[in-house]
Scaffold this motif. Structure first.
Motif, PDB file in Angstrom:
ATOM      1  N   ALA A  89       0.839  -1.199   0.000  1.00 32.21           N
ATOM      2  CA  ALA A  89       0.000   0.000   0.000  1.00 32.21           C
ATOM      3  C   ALA A  89       0.878   1.255   0.000  1.00 32.21           C
ATOM      4  O   ALA A  89       0.600   2.229  -0.705  1.00 32.21           O
ATOM      5  CB  ALA A  89      -0.938  -0.010   1.197  1.00 32.21           C
ATOM      6  N   ALA A  90       1.974   1.218   0.763  1.00 30.61           N
ATOM      7  CA  ALA A  90       2.873   2.368   0.822  1.00 30.61           C
ATOM      8  C   ALA A  90       3.573   2.587  -0.515  1.00 30.61           C
ATOM      9  O   ALA A  90       4.026   3.695  -0.813  1.00 30.61           O
ATOM     10  CB  ALA A  90       3.909   2.164   1.926  1.00 30.61           C
ATOM     11  N   GLY A  91       3.648   1.540  -1.324  1.00 24.60           N
ATOM     12  CA  GLY A  91       4.293   1.658  -2.628  1.00 24.60           C
ATOM     13  C   GLY A  91       3.299   1.873  -3.756  1.00 24.60           C
ATOM     14  O   GLY A  91       3.688   1.845  -4.926  1.00 24.60           O
ATOM     15  N   SER A 122       8.132  -6.159  -8.858  1.00 26.42           N
ATOM     16  CA  SER A 122       9.083  -5.713  -7.831  1.00 26.42           C
ATOM     17  C   SER A 122      10.074  -6.834  -7.522  1.00 26.42           C
ATOM     18  O   SER A 122      11.166  -6.568  -7.049  1.00 26.42           O
ATOM     19  CB  SER A 122       8.341  -5.341  -6.552  1.00 26.42           C
ATOM     20  OG  SER A 122       7.825  -6.506  -5.923  1.00 26.42           O
ATOM     21  N   ALA A 123       9.661  -8.086  -7.784  1.00 28.61           N
ATOM     22  CA  ALA A 123      10.465  -9.247  -7.363  1.00 28.61           C
ATOM     23  C   ALA A 123      10.769  -9.158  -5.871  1.00 28.61           C
ATOM     24  O   ALA A 123      11.842  -9.531  -5.416  1.00 28.61           O
ATOM     25  CB  ALA A 123      11.748  -9.366  -8.186  1.00 28.61           C
ATOM     26  N   HIS A 124       9.791  -8.644  -5.134  1.00 30.83           N
ATOM     27  CA  HIS A 124       9.919  -8.479  -3.682  1.00 30.83           C
ATOM     28  C   HIS A 124      10.351  -9.788  -3.039  1.00 30.83           C
ATOM     29  O   HIS A 124       9.663 -10.793  -3.147  1.00 30.83           O
ATOM     30  CB  HIS A 124       8.550  -8.050  -3.140  1.00 30.83           C
ATOM     31  CG  HIS A 124       8.547  -7.694  -1.686  1.00 30.83           C
ATOM     32  ND1 HIS A 124       9.014  -6.481  -1.235  1.00 30.83           N
ATOM     33  CD2 HIS A 124       8.121  -8.374  -0.587  1.00 30.83           C
ATOM     34  CE1 HIS A 124       8.865  -6.426   0.092  1.00 30.83           C
ATOM     35  NE2 HIS A 124       8.329  -7.572   0.498  1.00 30.83           N
ATOM     36  N   LEU A 184       8.476  -3.814  -2.910  1.00 30.05           N
ATOM     37  CA  LEU A 184       7.102  -3.309  -3.014  1.00 30.05           C
ATOM     38  C   LEU A 184       7.013  -1.798  -2.826  1.00 30.05           C
ATOM     39  O   LEU A 184       6.298  -1.110  -3.549  1.00 30.05           O
ATOM     40  CB  LEU A 184       6.216  -4.003  -1.968  1.00 30.05           C
ATOM     41  CG  LEU A 184       5.682  -5.388  -2.353  1.00 30.05           C
ATOM     42  CD1 LEU A 184       5.138  -6.113  -1.125  1.00 30.05           C
ATOM     43  CD2 LEU A 184       4.594  -5.252  -3.418  1.00 30.05           C
ATOM     44  N   GLU A 185       7.767  -1.275  -1.840  1.00 31.20           N
ATOM     45  CA  GLU A 185       7.643   0.145  -1.524  1.00 31.20           C
ATOM     46  C   GLU A 185       8.429   1.032  -2.478  1.00 31.20           C
ATOM     47  O   GLU A 185       8.182   2.234  -2.544  1.00 31.20           O
ATOM     48  CB  GLU A 185       8.151   0.399  -0.095  1.00 31.20           C
ATOM     49  CG  GLU A 185       7.176  -0.034   0.955  1.00 31.20           C
ATOM     50  CD  GLU A 185       7.826  -0.125   2.315  1.00 31.20           C
ATOM     51  OE1 GLU A 185       7.902   0.917   2.988  1.00 31.20           O
ATOM     52  OE2 GLU A 185       8.280  -1.225   2.689  1.00 31.20           O
ATOM     53  N   SER A 237       8.382  -3.023   5.300  1.00 33.90           N
ATOM     54  CA  SER A 237       8.640  -4.443   5.173  1.00 33.90           C
ATOM     55  C   SER A 237       9.354  -4.952   6.424  1.00 33.90           C
ATOM     56  O   SER A 237      10.123  -4.215   7.043  1.00 33.90           O
ATOM     57  CB  SER A 237       9.554  -4.640   3.962  1.00 33.90           C
ATOM     58  OG  SER A 237       9.152  -5.741   3.244  1.00 33.90           O
ATOM     59  N   LYS A 238       9.098  -6.198   6.803  1.00 31.06           N
ATOM     60  CA  LYS A 238       9.807  -6.742   7.966  1.00 31.06           C
ATOM     61  C   LYS A 238      11.293  -6.877   7.680  1.00 31.06           C
ATOM     62  O   LYS A 238      12.113  -6.782   8.574  1.00 31.06           O
ATOM     63  CB  LYS A 238       9.235  -8.111   8.338  1.00 31.06           C
ATOM     64  CG  LYS A 238       7.917  -8.030   9.088  1.00 31.06           C
ATOM     65  CD  LYS A 238       7.561  -9.394   9.663  1.00 31.06           C
ATOM     66  CE  LYS A 238       6.185  -9.349  10.322  1.00 31.06           C
ATOM     67  NZ  LYS A 238       5.791 -10.680  10.811  1.00 31.06           N
TER      68      LYS A 238
END
Lengths: 318, 425
Positions: B81-83, B302-304, B326-327, B392-393
């Motif tokens: 959401a932040a991204g 993003s390949a997060h 993601l962000e 992100s954690k």
């Protein structure tokens, strides 16, 4: 010699549906129909094959086909010898042609052969003096099964099968029964559909005079007959199909899927069945929709007809 | 439900090509009207901002289930959401692997507890063994939007053929990593002068091209729907171009990292830039940018891939691959737009309308009746990335301390405000 439309039946072997002309097929089905009458079938005269030897040469396990030929042969008066070669000379390194030469020296009149390699009965037929009947070779053909299927259909739907819409469902890729059925039913004018997951449909099957479908709902629409095929267990654990559960969900014949076919559609299966995999028990066991028992009955009569025709042709009986 | 209007905002819709200042009226979670229309209800001042469809990230790895300390679905959704990401597809390589209907249901339940749209990619093979087909049909019915073998490619051509063939029956999208496992075995970098000097084992772009050529041929043979999952090289891009010149249903993705970085970013063994596929040369990066601009590349992801510091602070060859993204996805892209490299509309298409059409989702567009999944961003806001501030954690990013241009200001998902940047942060 038996004949249809004035064409005598002159075939020495029964290796593949494609070797038969339409009159040949009529001759065989007419003879099969003749032996359906149990009074004829069990008549004590048993003259047709008296003094002849029928050898069942099975390189693969079989119960119903082997017994069906054995009963058919005995009812026609033949001496029947069952040779199961699954675990004997083959394991000792004997080649197919060695076995053929050995057998030929014993002068059998009819050899009924099942073999795991496509084309093996045709190879044997070149090397032995008797008639060879293909009782299933690899994933090539199983012509006697197709003939008994046609006989079963005629018993139910009458002589003219033209325009009958027939769905053959399941593992068509590995099915010799399907390959024989498709050819025979095409000759008889049926409208044939193949239904199965793309991994179990042979390459270019759409060129076989059939329509190919991948889902039961559209494929079964308007079908008069639903022929289910056996799916080998080892093929449904991730190689061709993910699981039994998924296969039954999408391709197993149950009441609801049968509902997609024409009202009153009949169900066939060459056996042995995997209940709960390709067919549910309530469909398989319902005499109102199932022709499966009728197929087994027709099997003996049809094989008597085939033995009769081949024997006549070989003896040149007018 | 009351109306909400984003006023005087630059509306960018890649699907229709619409690019003009106007209002977006939202009601009942949907876009009710947009363009030159009157404002209704509450208003958000959109002056100086851009409104685009909420981003769709087709490649997000989390640690749930099995390694929630890396990232949970909930924490990934907050980062998304932040991204500006309102829809994400989570990968099946977790513990256990998502290779079964019950696990699809588990993820779907977790997804419903988040504020954004979370979809799940089912595993292509059981336990990602690369050999045993999963219940693609049943998992599709349970809601899997695509199928992937995770980080591991399906290396056996016969298995790949059967997977593409079987899945065609369900019209399922099959993602496969374009890497020849044997050629790339034990490598951790691009094979080049640079990696040779560093003494890092590399693999050549040919390892990518070989599998693209193979999979395109198999897609053509079977009629399966193929997604080439993250290309990284000019050679790979050429293979995709060749395949697309024929009538084959294939799509191709690239990670944002590979559009922004090259092998030099490894620098002095910076493991935070250790990625899979590896960063390649500047000419490769430029080719990939042109691939987005000319439409050869369909999807940017993003390949997060969250990794705790302990897996990164190791000698380069031993460190884990991957970066969170993601962000930073949108900002990293907007920075390339500001540099005059990426085409804004084409870049956004790769994050909105293209993935929506591949996954058959109703979102990814700004149009009447579409879900009100919207990202509002400032194209020109300069800022410096501080990995400690990521939601992100895990904080593993190669963009730490980088200067960026452009940043998400607000994210709406289904008409609901799911992220708003306070001016201080």
């Amino acid at each position: 010699m038996a004949s249809s439309y004035g064409y005598p039946f002159e075939q020495q072997h029964c290796l593949s549906i494609s070797q038969f002309s339409r009159p040949d097929i009529e001759t065989l089905l007419t003879l099969g129909n003749h032996y359906l009458d149990l009074d004829v079938q069990k008549s004590k005269e048993r003259s047709m094959l008296a003094g002849k030897t029928l050898v069942n040469l099975f390189f693969e396990n079989s119960t119903r086909t082997e017994k069906s030929f054995e009963i058919a042969g005995r009812r026609l008066g033949a001496d029947v010898i069952n040779m199961s070669v699954v675990g004997s000379s083959v394991k000792k390194g004997e080649t197919l042609l060695d076995t053929a030469a050995t057998l030929n020296a014993m002068n059998p009149d009819i050899l009924v052969v099942r073999h795991g390699a496509s084309g093996a009965p045709a190879l044997l037929a070149q090397k032995v003096s008797g008639s060879v009947i293909n009782a299933g070779d690899g994933v090539h053909e199983h012509p006697t099964q197709a003939l008994l299927d046609a006989l079963t259909l005629r018993r139910h739907f009458g002589e003219d099968l033209g325009g009958l819409r027939i769905a053959i469902c399941g593992d068509i890729k590995h099915s010799r029964v399907a390959r024989s059925d498709i050819q025979l039913l095409n000759v008889l004018g049926c409208d044939i559909r193949l239904i199965g997951p793309p991994t179990l449909i042979p390459a270019d099957a759409d060129k076989w005079g059939v329509d190919v479908f991948h889902d039961m709902e559209t494929g079964l629409e308007g079908c008069d007959v639903v022929m289910m095929l056996r799916l080998q267990m080892e093929r449904m654990s991730g190689a061709f199909v993910p699981s039994k559960r998924e296969y039954f969900h999408f391709y197993g014949l149950d009441r609801s899927k049968l509902g997609f076919a024409k009202q009153g559609a009949m169900v066939m299966h060459p056996g042995p069945m995997n209940r709960g995999v390709e067919i549910s028990s309530d469909v398989a066991d319902d005499p109102k929709v199932s022709l499966i028992t009728s197929q087994v009955e027709s099997g003996v009569a049809m094989r008597m007809g085939i033995l009769h025709a081949l024997s006549d042709a070989r003896d040149g009986v007018a | 439900m009351t109306n909400l209007t984003i006023e005087d905002v630059r509306i960018l819709d890649p699907q229709s090509g619409f690019d003009d200042i106007g209002n977006i009226v939202i009601a009942n979670g949907q876009i009710k009207a947009l363009g030159d229309v009157a404002a209704k209800g509450e208003t958000i001042d959109g002056r100086g901002l851009v409104a685009a469809p909420g981003l769709i990230d087709m490649r997000v790895t989390t640690g749930e289930p099995g390694a929630e300390s890396r990232e949970s679905i909930e924490s990934a959704a907050l980062a998304a959401a932040a991204g500006g990401v309102t829809t994400m597809v989570v990968m099946p390589d977790t513990k256990p692997v998502i290779d079964d209907v019950s696990l699809i249901n588990y993820i779907t339940n977790k997804a419903e507890q988040t504020l954004i749209n979370v979809h799940v990619a089912g595993a292509l093979t059981q336990s990602l063994d690369g050999k045993t087909m999963t219940e693609i049909g049943l998992m599709s019915e349970a809601g899997a939007v695509m199928f992937s073998n995770g980080a591991e490619p399906v290396s056996d051509s016969l298995i790949m053929r059967r997977l593409l063939s079987y899945s065609a029956r369900f019209n399922a999208l099959i993602a496969n990593r374009p890497i020849d496992s044997a050629l790339a075995a034990n490598s951790c970098a691009h094979e080049s002068d640079f990696s040779s000097r560093l003494g890092l084992p590399g693999h050549p772009p040919a390892a990518e091209r070989i599998v693209i050529d193979r999979d395109a041929a198999l897609a053509e043979l079977t009629g399966g729907r193929l997604l080439i999952d993250m290309i990284s090289s000019e050679e790979g891009l050429s293979a995709v171009r060749r395949a697309k010149s024929r009538d084959i249903e294939i799509a191709c993705s690239v990670s944002m990292n590979h559009l922004a970085l090259n092998e030099i970013d490894i620098g002095d063994y910076r493991t935070f830039a250790k990625l899979d596929p590896p960063l390649r040369e500047e000419t490769d990066r430029q080719a990939l940018i042109s691939g987005v601009n000319d439409g050869t590349i369909d999807v940017v992801v993003s390949a997060h891939n969250p990794r705790p510091a302990g897996q990164k602070r190791l000698p380069y060859t031993e460190a884990a691959s991957g970066a969170v993204g993601l962000e930073l996805l949108l900002s990293a892209g907007l920075t390339q737009v500001a540099n005059g490299e990426l085409d804004l509309m084409k870049f956004l298409a790769c994050l909105t309308s293209n993935p929506a059409s591949l996954l058959d989702l109703p979102t990814g567009r700004l149009a009447e009746g579409a879900p009100a999944d919207i990202v509002l961003f400032d194209m020109n806001m300069p800022w410096v990335c501080d990995s400690d501030k990521l939601l992100s954690k895990s904080k593993n990013t190669p963009f730490d301390e980088r200067r960026m241009t452009g940043r998400v200001v607000m994210t709406l998902c289904g008409g609901r405000l799911v992220f708003e940047r306070l001016s201080s942060s």
